[in-house]
Design a protein around this motif. Structure first.
Motif, PDB file in Angstrom:
ATOM      1  N   UNK A  99       0.859  -1.187   0.000  1.00 23.00           N
ATOM      2  CA  UNK A  99       0.000   0.000   0.000  1.00 23.00           C
ATOM      3  C   UNK A  99       0.893   1.233   0.000  1.00 23.00           C
ATOM      4  N   UNK A 100       0.709   2.065  -1.014  1.00 22.77           N
ATOM      5  CA  UNK A 100       1.562   3.242  -1.168  1.00 22.77           C
ATOM      6  C   UNK A 100       0.946   4.466  -0.523  1.00 22.77           C
ATOM      7  N   UNK A 101      -0.314   4.697  -0.817  1.00 26.78           N
ATOM      8  CA  UNK A 101      -0.973   5.907  -0.333  1.00 26.78           C
ATOM      9  C   UNK A 101      -0.872   6.008   1.181  1.00 26.78           C
ATOM     10  N   UNK A 102      -0.574   7.211   1.646  1.00 24.72           N
ATOM     11  CA  UNK A 102      -0.322   7.417   3.067  1.00 24.72           C
ATOM     12  C   UNK A 102      -1.498   6.993   3.945  1.00 24.72           C
ATOM     13  N   UNK A 103      -2.689   7.346   3.531  1.00 22.72           N
ATOM     14  CA  UNK A 103      -3.854   6.997   4.336  1.00 22.72           C
ATOM     15  C   UNK A 103      -4.206   5.517   4.213  1.00 22.72           C
ATOM     16  N   UNK A 104      -4.025   4.955   3.019  1.00 26.91           N
ATOM     17  CA  UNK A 104      -4.330   3.536   2.827  1.00 26.91           C
ATOM     18  C   UNK A 104      -3.407   2.643   3.651  1.00 26.91           C
ATOM     19  N   UNK A 105      -2.140   3.019   3.725  1.00 30.16           N
ATOM     20  CA  UNK A 105      -1.171   2.146   4.399  1.00 30.16           C
ATOM     21  C   UNK A 105      -1.179   2.314   5.916  1.00 30.16           C
ATOM     22  N   UNK A 106      -1.794   3.370   6.419  1.00 34.41           N
ATOM     23  CA  UNK A 106      -1.753   3.678   7.847  1.00 34.41           C
ATOM     24  C   UNK A 106      -2.235   2.505   8.686  1.00 34.41           C
ATOM     25  N   UNK A 107      -1.546   2.267   9.776  1.00 31.08           N
ATOM     26  CA  UNK A 107      -1.870   1.157  10.672  1.00 31.08           C
ATOM     27  C   UNK A 107      -2.402   1.681  11.998  1.00 31.08           C
ATOM     28  N   UNK A 108      -3.380   0.972  12.516  1.00 30.50           N
ATOM     29  CA  UNK A 108      -3.826   1.251  13.875  1.00 30.50           C
ATOM     30  C   UNK A 108      -2.666   1.059  14.849  1.00 30.50           C
ATOM     31  N   UNK A 109      -2.634   1.900  15.875  1.00 29.63           N
ATOM     32  CA  UNK A 109      -1.646   1.743  16.940  1.00 29.63           C
ATOM     33  C   UNK A 109      -2.265   2.205  18.252  1.00 29.63           C
ATOM     34  N   UNK A 110      -1.596   1.873  19.339  1.00 27.99           N
ATOM     35  CA  UNK A 110      -2.056   2.274  20.663  1.00 27.99           C
ATOM     36  C   UNK A 110      -0.890   2.862  21.435  1.00 27.99           C
ATOM     37  N   UNK A 111      -1.180   3.864  22.245  1.00 28.25           N
ATOM     38  CA  UNK A 111      -0.136   4.410  23.119  1.00 28.25           C
ATOM     39  C   UNK A 111       0.329   3.367  24.132  1.00 28.25           C
ATOM     40  N   UNK A 112      -0.473   2.346  24.337  1.00 27.51           N
ATOM     41  CA  UNK A 112      -0.074   1.273  25.250  1.00 27.51           C
ATOM     42  C   UNK A 112       1.014   0.392  24.642  1.00 27.51           C
ATOM     43  N   UNK A 113       1.160   0.461  23.328  1.00 26.52           N
ATOM     44  CA  UNK A 113       2.212  -0.291  22.632  1.00 26.52           C
ATOM     45  C   UNK A 113       3.137   0.677  21.910  1.00 26.52           C
ATOM     46  N   UNK A 114       3.424   1.774  22.572  1.00 22.88           N
ATOM     47  CA  UNK A 114       4.281   2.835  22.029  1.00 22.88           C
ATOM     48  C   UNK A 114       5.256   3.239  23.121  1.00 22.88           C
ATOM     49  N   UNK A 115       6.530   3.344  22.778  1.00 24.50           N
ATOM     50  CA  UNK A 115       7.549   3.797  23.724  1.00 24.50           C
ATOM     51  C   UNK A 115       8.270   4.987  23.110  1.00 24.50           C
ATOM     52  N   UNK A 116       8.183   6.123  23.790  1.00 20.89           N
ATOM     53  CA  UNK A 116       8.769   7.348  23.264  1.00 20.89           C
ATOM     54  C   UNK A 116       9.805   7.889  24.241  1.00 20.89           C
ATOM     55  N   UNK A 117      11.034   8.019  23.756  1.00 19.49           N
ATOM     56  CA  UNK A 117      12.138   8.592  24.515  1.00 19.49           C
ATOM     57  C   UNK A 117      12.848   9.618  23.632  1.00 19.49           C
ATOM     58  N   UNK A 118      13.631  10.496  24.211  1.00 20.12           N
ATOM     59  CA  UNK A 118      14.418  11.405  23.355  1.00 20.12           C
ATOM     60  C   UNK A 118      15.347  10.658  22.415  1.00 20.12           C
ATOM     61  N   UNK A 119      15.821   9.506  22.856  1.00 19.32           N
ATOM     62  CA  UNK A 119      16.851   8.768  22.142  1.00 19.32           C
ATOM     63  C   UNK A 119      16.318   7.573  21.346  1.00 19.32           C
ATOM     64  N   UNK A 120      15.017   7.287  21.409  1.00 19.34           N
ATOM     65  CA  UNK A 120      14.461   6.172  20.635  1.00 19.34           C
ATOM     66  C   UNK A 120      12.947   6.259  20.621  1.00 19.34           C
ATOM     67  N   UNK A 121      12.381   5.614  19.623  1.00 19.41           N
ATOM     68  CA  UNK A 121      10.926   5.518  19.528  1.00 19.41           C
ATOM     69  C   UNK A 121      10.598   4.116  19.042  1.00 19.41           C
ATOM     70  N   UNK A 122       9.536   3.530  19.613  1.00 14.00           N
ATOM     71  CA  UNK A 122       9.133   2.168  19.259  1.00 14.00           C
ATOM     72  C   UNK A 122       7.619   2.110  19.236  1.00 14.00           C
ATOM     73  N   UNK A 123       7.068   1.479  18.190  1.00 11.33           N
ATOM     74  CA  UNK A 123       5.615   1.398  18.077  1.00 11.33           C
ATOM     75  C   UNK A 123       5.230   0.078  17.411  1.00 11.33           C
ATOM     76  N   UNK A 124       4.130  -0.471  17.843  1.00 14.80           N
ATOM     77  CA  UNK A 124       3.584  -1.691  17.252  1.00 14.80           C
ATOM     78  C   UNK A 124       2.564  -1.302  16.198  1.00 14.80           C
ATOM     79  N   UNK A 125       2.820  -1.716  14.952  1.00 11.21           N
ATOM     80  CA  UNK A 125       1.913  -1.464  13.837  1.00 11.21           C
ATOM     81  C   UNK A 125       0.948  -2.641  13.763  1.00 11.21           C
ATOM     82  N   UNK A 126      -0.204  -2.463  14.361  1.00 13.91           N
ATOM     83  CA  UNK A 126      -1.108  -3.585  14.612  1.00 13.91           C
ATOM     84  C   UNK A 126      -1.595  -4.247  13.335  1.00 13.91           C
ATOM     85  N   UNK A 127      -1.854  -3.471  12.279  1.00 11.25           N
ATOM     86  CA  UNK A 127      -2.382  -4.044  11.045  1.00 11.25           C
ATOM     87  C   UNK A 127      -1.384  -4.953  10.348  1.00 11.25           C
TER      88      UNK A 127
END
Length: 760
Positions: A99-127
């Motif tokens: 899927x190329x289009x930005x909106x078509x390819x977008x995946x659901x995510x949750x802040x519960x499966x997101x880790x945000x630090x100044x030095x790294x970012x991690x997210x679970x792309x549920x779809x």
């Protein structure tokens, strides 16, 4: 505000970097700002940042907390949503059909499966049952994608709108390309060159062109192109991408990759990035039981240390070199960008002068280079000249740095540039009424230098605000002239620094627009936002006389009337007139809803006002209001800022205020005293000395200063000096629940003013 419990891990962080919540300020939108930030993954002042993307391509609101889907992780250089981005491109991971289009390819995510630090970012792309991670270096980064078992796992590189090119080299598992998207402030040859190297062979290599259709071609050039490389993956298999970019050349991009990432693993790059944040944030160590306040402090400090970002790179000879967005050529030396001085001259740059003079020197060298390459000092750079906001505030930044001992830059050339800004019209195209308008210099400079103010009736908007800001800048020029021995200029610019008097209307008691014939703006409404002022009204801008608070006190009728007028800001209902804009802009709404009267802390012009009580014999009111604003308007949560957090200024207000002092007047080396937030703070000063701020009996209830001492000697002034703080020692506050109205109440205790207090 959103719950702190929902944002915090159960355990207390053991590092200052892990105190930071990069999501602070992300619960914003164009109608209401609680920061207008994004979770930047970067190193301090890094040339590139990375951020997850939830919004549409080209939108300044790239990531918003209430979004449900992520469509990419992009390299960003955006200083604020209002300025928008430049040189951006994104990576994303998918499984299944491409899927190329930005909106078509977008995946659901949750802040519960997101880790945000100044030095790294991690997210679970549920779809896609895929985890995406990124960790940064100055001009490079590493990605780690963890896939499920799949015959169709993909990584996309999206060149974004605005001109891009892609070259796929399957033999070397490499993708190179360019992106030219921007929002202005660049020459025609502007490009961001990038290189991405994969650790896993591609099973399929495809690209897309402007038609957004996949093709087997290994190269694409157009307005919006991209690449897709595919893999067969086992469950839990990780694909790593090493990536770097350059504004100079493809070869420099590879050099940046080799020198900043080299053969490091993802974890090693992450450890280095974290260590950089630990070093810079760790210059301030806090000992206090309030974890929430500590989180807020370090989150604000993290934001301050992102801008201005490096726009220089390290050449083959190991020396700094930069592509100039001012003349389109490559030059030796430093350059920094992404900054609006209308915001940051107030407290961000004073923080750099106090805590990071070597870095501040590089920034000043960059300003000199800007003048040499573009002919003017910038007032808003992103990456080159942008016609945004008003004033001549580069003068404040340079003079303040020099007054506080920052050296290593060509002060004579910097001074020459300051004088040009203050005296020379730009000669650029004019508006319908014949007045010069431009992104450089002072708009209305000829009127200002002729009359002492920019007239209300000559077609130059925000004229009163311009006059007040030019007046403060002229004071800074006079201070720089004095320091450099330019005796012929000192008296001239000191006199210009008094031009604020020409706009004070004794009948209304406020600053007011004035026509070229000397008559006042009519009709007049001090509650009217905009028009003669900038993102504020007379209630806000009438205090913009940082260089001569005593002179303003005298105009308003003395200490008692001045304090009454200050008090009225808090007690007058937040009524407003938005007719100039034709709509209620978000800055107005943010003032209206916080129940602080006419005090509009969400925007910069009034942020220093709290400290003006120090000049008028009632510093205990500064103590009360400083602590009240910190408590009510700031928190390390997604809606944790009181308004726009452009380039760190609103954060800098908090950082300074939490330490107990604030830089009101530029180029004087003084800080007005407020009320320290923490029990004990230790600062590693650049002199090698240690400054300990010890607030005895401090608590949420004990906000009032009973006494102050520095190294055992009583401090009876309502200010501290740069030189004294730089030498370290112990700054001790004794705090209590009721004001000590005798402390700092005399005129002799007040900070600097151009006008001497009567009887002194």
């Amino acid at each position: 505000m959103l719950s702190l419990a929902s944002m915090a891990h159960a355990e207390i962080p053991t590092s200052v970097a892990d105190m930071v919540n990069p999501l602070m300020g992300t619960a914003s939108n164009p109608k209401l700002s609680y920061g207008n930030t994004y979770p930047a993954v970067a190193v301090p002042w890094g040339m590139n940042s990375w951020t997850p993307v939830t919004g549409k391509m080209g939108s300044g609101w790239g990531y918003t907390y209430d979004a449900e889907k992520i469509n990419g992780i992009k390299q960003t250089h955006q200083p604020s949503p209002w300025m928008n981005d430049y040189a951006a491109f994104a990576l994303f991971a998918e499984t299944g059909p491409v899927k190329i289009d930005q909106q078509d390819r977008a995946s659901w995510f949750s802040h519960k499966a997101e880790e945000s630090h100044p030095y790294s970012y991690k997210v679970y792309l549920a779809d896609y049952d895929t985890t995406a991670e990124v960790t940064p270096a100055n001009r490079a980064a590493q990605f780690r994608f963890t896939f499920p078992k799949s015959d169709d796992a993909h990584i996309l590189i999206d060149g974004q709108n605005g001109g891009s090119s892609i070259r796929i080299d399957p033999a070397h598992r490499r993708i190179t390309g360019t992106v030219s998207n921007n929002s202005g402030g660049v020459p025609d040859n502007f490009k961001n060159y990038f290189v991405a190297e994969f650790d896993t062979p591609f099973t399929v290599s495809q690209s897309w062109g402007d038609d957004q259709k996949l093709a087997d071609a290994l190269t694409q050039d157009g307005k919006h192109v991209g690449a897709v490389v595919s893999f067969r993956t086992k469950d839990g298999q990780q694909v790593h991408v090493r990536i770097a970019s350059s504004f100079i050349s493809p070869e420099q991009a590879i050099r940046n990759l080799d020198t900043e990432i080299g053969k490091d693993s993802f974890d090693q790059t992450e450890a280095k990035a974290k260590a950089e944040w630990e070093k810079e944030l760790g210059r301030v160590q806090i000992n206090d039981p309030d974890l929430d306040n500590r989180r807020t402090f370090y989150s604000a400090l993290y934001r301050m240390l992102q801008f201005p970002r490096m726009f220089f790179e390290i050449g083959a000879d190991g020396k700094p070199v930069h592509y100039s967005p001012y003349d389109g050529k490559v030059h030796p030396g430093f350059l920094y960008t992404d900054n609006g001085f209308w915001d940051t001259w107030r407290a961000v740059f004073p923080w750099f002068a106090l805590m990071y003079p070597e870095r501040d020197s590089e920034m000043m060298q960059g300003l000199v280079n800007t003048y040499k390459e573009g002919g003017w000092l910038p007032e808003w750079a992103s990456p080159g000249y942008r016609d945004v906001m008003i004033g001549s505030n580069s003068a404040n930044i340079i003079a303040d740095a020099y007054a506080n001992g920052v050296r290593g830059f060509d002060a004579e050339t910097a001074y020459q540039a300051m004088i040009k800004n203050a005296t020379v019209g730009t000669g650029r195209p004019t508006d319908k009424k014949g007045e010069t308008i431009s992104a450089e210099g002072r708009e209305g400079v000829d009127w200002y230098n002729k009359l002492g103010y920019v007239p209300y009736d000559v077609g130059i908007n925000e004229n009163a605000a311009r006059t007040l800001e030019y007046s403060t800048a002229d004071f800074s020029i006079s201070q720089m002239a004095k320091a450099l021995g330019k005796t012929g200029d000192v008296a001239l610019y000191q006199s210009h620094a008094q031009n604020y008097r020409k706009l004070y209307d004794p009948q209304t008691g406020w600053m007011r627009g004035r026509n070229k014939d000397g008559s006042w703006e009519t009709p007049y409404n001090p509650f009217k936002w905009g028009d003669a002022f900038t993102e504020g009204n007379a209630w806000h801008y009438s205090w913009a006389v940082m260089q001569d608070v005593q002179g303003l006190i005298d105009l308003m009728g003395g200490d008692r009337k001045f304090v009454d007028r200050l008090d009225s800001v808090w007690t007058t209902p937040p009524v407003f007139d938005d007719s100039y804009y034709g709509t209620t802009i978000h800055e107005i709404r943010e003032m209206q809803i916080v129940n602080m009267g006419q005090y509009a802390h969400g925007n910069q012009p009034i942020q220093h006002m709290i400290y003006l009580y120090d000049w008028a014999g009632q510093p205990w009111k500064a103590q009360y209001h400083a602590r009240d604003v910190m408590k009510r308007l700031y928190a390390a949560v997604p809606d944790g800022y009181p308004g726009d957090e452009d380039n760190g200024q609103t954060s800098a207000w908090y950082v300074f205020s939490a330490l107990g002092f604030y830089p009101v007047t530029p180029a004087t080396g003084q800080y007005a005293i407020g009320s320290p937030l923490f029990r004990t703070v230790t600062l590693k000063m650049p002199t090698g000395k240690v400054l300990t701020i010890d607030a005895q009996n401090n608590s949420p209830a004990n906000v009032y200063i009973q006494s102050v001492s520095l190294n055992g000697r009583p401090v009876d002034k309502t200010y501290l000096t740069h030189d004294a703080l730089s030498q370290g020692g112990t700054l001790r506050f004794v705090m209590g629940p009721t004001p000590n109205k005798a402390w700092g109440a005399s005129k002799a205790a007040a900070p600097f003013s151009m006008t001497a207090a009567k009887g002194q």
